[in-house]
Motif scaffolding. Structure first.
Motif, short mmCIF file in Angstrom:
data_model
loop_
_atom_site.label_atom_id
_atom_site.label_comp_id
_atom_site.label_asym_id
_atom_site.label_seq_id
_atom_site.Cartn_x
_atom_site.Cartn_y
_atom_site.Cartn_z
N LYS A 232 0.84 -1.13 -0.11
CA LYS A 232 -0.08 -0.20 0.08
C LYS A 232 0.96 1.41 -0.04
N ALA A 233 1.18 1.73 -1.02
CA ALA A 233 2.02 2.83 -1.44
C ALA A 233 1.73 3.43 -2.66
N GLY A 234 2.22 4.59 -2.81
CA GLY A 234 2.53 5.25 -4.10
C GLY A 234 3.53 4.86 -5.00
N HIS A 235 3.96 5.82 -5.86
CA HIS A 235 5.07 5.30 -6.83
C HIS A 235 6.35 4.97 -5.98
N SER A 236 6.60 6.00 -5.11
CA SER A 236 8.02 5.82 -4.41
C SER A 236 7.65 4.92 -3.12
N VAL A 237 7.77 3.43 -3.42
CA VAL A 237 7.35 2.20 -2.28
C VAL A 237 8.23 2.54 -1.12
N HIS A 238 9.65 2.67 -1.58
CA HIS A 238 10.56 2.70 -0.18
C HIS A 238 10.43 3.95 0.56
N ILE A 239 9.61 4.88 0.13
CA ILE A 239 9.27 6.10 1.03
C ILE A 239 7.90 5.89 1.65
N ASP A 240 7.03 5.76 0.97
CA ASP A 240 5.50 5.63 1.51
C ASP A 240 5.22 4.58 2.52
N ALA A 241 6.02 3.26 2.25
CA ALA A 241 5.84 2.17 3.17
C ALA A 241 7.26 1.45 3.47
N ARG A 242 7.97 2.28 4.08
CA ARG A 242 9.53 1.95 4.11
C ARG A 242 9.77 0.84 4.94
N SER A 243 8.88 0.86 5.94
CA SER A 243 9.06 -0.54 7.03
C SER A 243 8.86 -1.78 6.37
N GLU A 244 7.58 -1.76 5.56
CA GLU A 244 7.12 -2.95 4.67
C GLU A 244 8.08 -3.34 3.65
N PHE A 245 8.56 -2.23 2.96
CA PHE A 245 9.27 -2.34 1.85
C PHE A 245 10.79 -3.03 2.36
N VAL A 246 11.34 -2.51 3.37
CA VAL A 246 12.67 -3.28 3.81
C VAL A 246 12.28 -4.47 4.23
N ASN A 247 11.30 -4.84 5.00
CA ASN A 247 11.32 -6.31 5.44
C ASN A 247 10.83 -7.32 4.19
N LEU A 248 10.29 -6.77 3.25
CA LEU A 248 10.06 -7.60 1.84
C LEU A 248 11.35 -7.55 1.41
N LEU A 249 12.19 -6.61 1.19
CA LEU A 249 13.43 -6.76 0.71
C LEU A 249 14.48 -7.86 1.51
N ARG A 250 14.38 -7.80 2.83
CA ARG A 250 15.19 -8.60 3.46
C ARG A 250 14.76 -10.03 3.21
N GLN A 251 13.26 -10.40 3.22
CA GLN A 251 13.05 -11.77 3.07
C GLN A 251 13.31 -12.20 1.52
N PHE A 252 13.12 -11.68 0.59
CA PHE A 252 13.77 -11.75 -0.79
C PHE A 252 15.06 -12.04 -0.83
N LEU A 253 15.90 -11.24 -0.08
CA LEU A 253 17.30 -11.47 -0.45
C LEU A 253 17.79 -12.73 0.52
N LYS A 254 17.05 -13.18 1.72
CA LYS A 254 17.30 -14.20 2.34
C LYS A 254 16.84 -15.37 1.64
N GLN A 255 15.68 -15.31 1.00
CA GLN A 255 15.31 -16.83 0.17
C GLN A 255 16.32 -16.87 -1.02
N GLN A 256 17.07 -15.72 -1.33
CA GLN A 256 17.95 -15.98 -2.37
C GLN A 256 19.47 -16.45 -1.84
N HIS A 257 19.43 -16.68 -0.60
CA HIS A 257 20.81 -16.89 0.20
C HIS A 257 21.69 -15.79 0.21
N LEU A 258 21.46 -14.69 -0.19
CA LEU A 258 22.18 -13.56 -0.44
C LEU A 258 22.63 -12.76 1.15
#
Length: 258
Positions: A232-258
Motif C-alpha cells: 500500500k504505497a504510491g510510486h515511491s514505495v521505499h518512502i511511502d511504506a518504508r518498513s514494509e518495503f525493507v522487510n520485503l527486501l530482507r525476506q527476498f534476499l534471504k530466500q536467495q541466500h544472499l
C-alpha cells in the motif's frame, strides 16, 4: 551514509556509501530524485547490508550536461562498482528510472547482478512529462514558491532534490535534461527484461499513478525466477511504506541466500 565522488566518462559522479562490513547492495534512484532518497532504507538494512547509492548522471550532485543513453547509464553503474573494487555480483535495487537501468544492467552484465529489486516500473515506457515539468526550471526566491510550483502531490517526494543557491532555491537537476533522460528510457523493454536470469522481485505501489500493477504482475509471471509483490504505497514505495518495503527486501534476499 558518507558522500564520495569518482570520475568516469568525463563525468564526476557523486554517490553515498553506508560503509561497514555489510554485503554491498547497489541502489539506483528514480527520475527527479537522488542517492539521498535511499538514506533511511540504508540505515534500516545496516549492518547486514552496505547500501551504495549513485547519483546518476544529470541528477543530485553528479555532473549535469553529459550524454543520456542507456549504454551510458549501464557503464556508470559498472564504473562505480569498479571504483569500489567490488567484483562479485551484487543485488541491485532500482526505483523507477533506476529500475530500468537495473534490468538493462542485469541483461548486459549478468556477472555483476546477483538479484534485482524493481520498484514500481514497467517495461513499456511511453512517457512525456514536458507539459508539467518545463515550468520547474529556474531559481525561485522562496523555497515555498518552488514547492508550490511542484505541487502538493510531488513536492514531498522532491524535498531532497531542492537545493539552496545564491539567489534562492532550485532543483538539483535541470528539467530539460531530465526530459532527455526520459526519452532515453522510453520504448519497449520486454526483450531486455526477459534476457536476464538472476532472481528478481517486482514491487508495485498499489496507489501508484505511474505504473500499472497489471503490467508489473505480468512481468513477474513471464520471467523465470521472478516474483511479484504489492504494498500500500504510491510510486515511491521505499518512502511511502518504508518498513514494509525493507522487510520485503530482507525476506527476498534471504530466500536467495544472499
Amino acid at each position: 551514509m558518507q558522500r564520495h565522488s569518482f570520475e568516469h566518462d568525463g563525468v564526476v559522479f557523486s554517490f553515498l556509501d553506508a560503509g561497514g562490513d555489510g554485503k554491498p547492495l547497489l541502489a539506483l534512484h528514480g527520475h527527479w530524485m537522488g542517492a539521498s532518497d535511499f538514506a533511511e532504507v540504508a540505515n534500516d538494512l545496516s549492518p547486514e547490508w552496505r547500501v551504495i547509492a549513485l547519483d546518476q548522471r544529470g541528477f543530485g550532485e553528479t555532473d549535469h550536461g553529459a550524454a543520456h543513453h542507456m549504454a551510458a547509464y549501464i557503464g556508470d553503474a559498472v564504473a562505480l562498482l569498479e571504483h569500489l573494487s567490488i567484483t562479485e555480483p551484487v543485488p541491485v535495487l532500482g526505483h523507477s528510472f533506476g529500475g530500468i537501468v537495473a534490468y538493462h544492467l542485469a541483461a548486459v552484465h549478468p556477472d555483476r547482478v546477483a538479484a534485482m529489486i524493481i520498484e514500481d516500473i514497467g517495461v513499456n515506457m511511453q512517457d512525456d512529462s514536458a507539459p508539467f515539468v518545463t515550468n520547474w526550471s529556474g531559481t525561485f526566491r522562496l523555497r515555498e514558491a518552488l514547492e508550490e510550483r511542484l505541487g502538493p502531490r510531488l513536492s514531498p517526494y522532491l524535498q531532497n532534490s531542492i537545493c539552496r543557491v545564491k539567489n534562492g532555491w532550485t532543483l538539483n537537476f535541470d528539467p530539460a535534461e531530465f526530459l532527455e533522460s526520459e526519452q532515453a528510457t522510453n520504448g519497449d523493454h520486454w526483450n531486455v527484461w526477459l534476457q536476464s536470469r538472476c532472481p528478481a522481485l517486482v514491487v508495485s505501489g498499489g496507489e501508484s499513478r505511474v505504473s500499472d500493477a497489471g503490467e508489473l504482475r505480468v512481468m513477474a509471471e513471464k520471467r523465470d525466477a521472478a516474483a511479484f509483490a504489492q504494498l500500500k504505497a504510491g510510486h515511491s514505495v521505499h518512502i511511502d511504506a518504508r518498513s514494509e518495503f525493507v522487510n520485503l527486501l530482507r525476506q527476498f534476499l534471504k530466500q536467495q541466500h544472499l
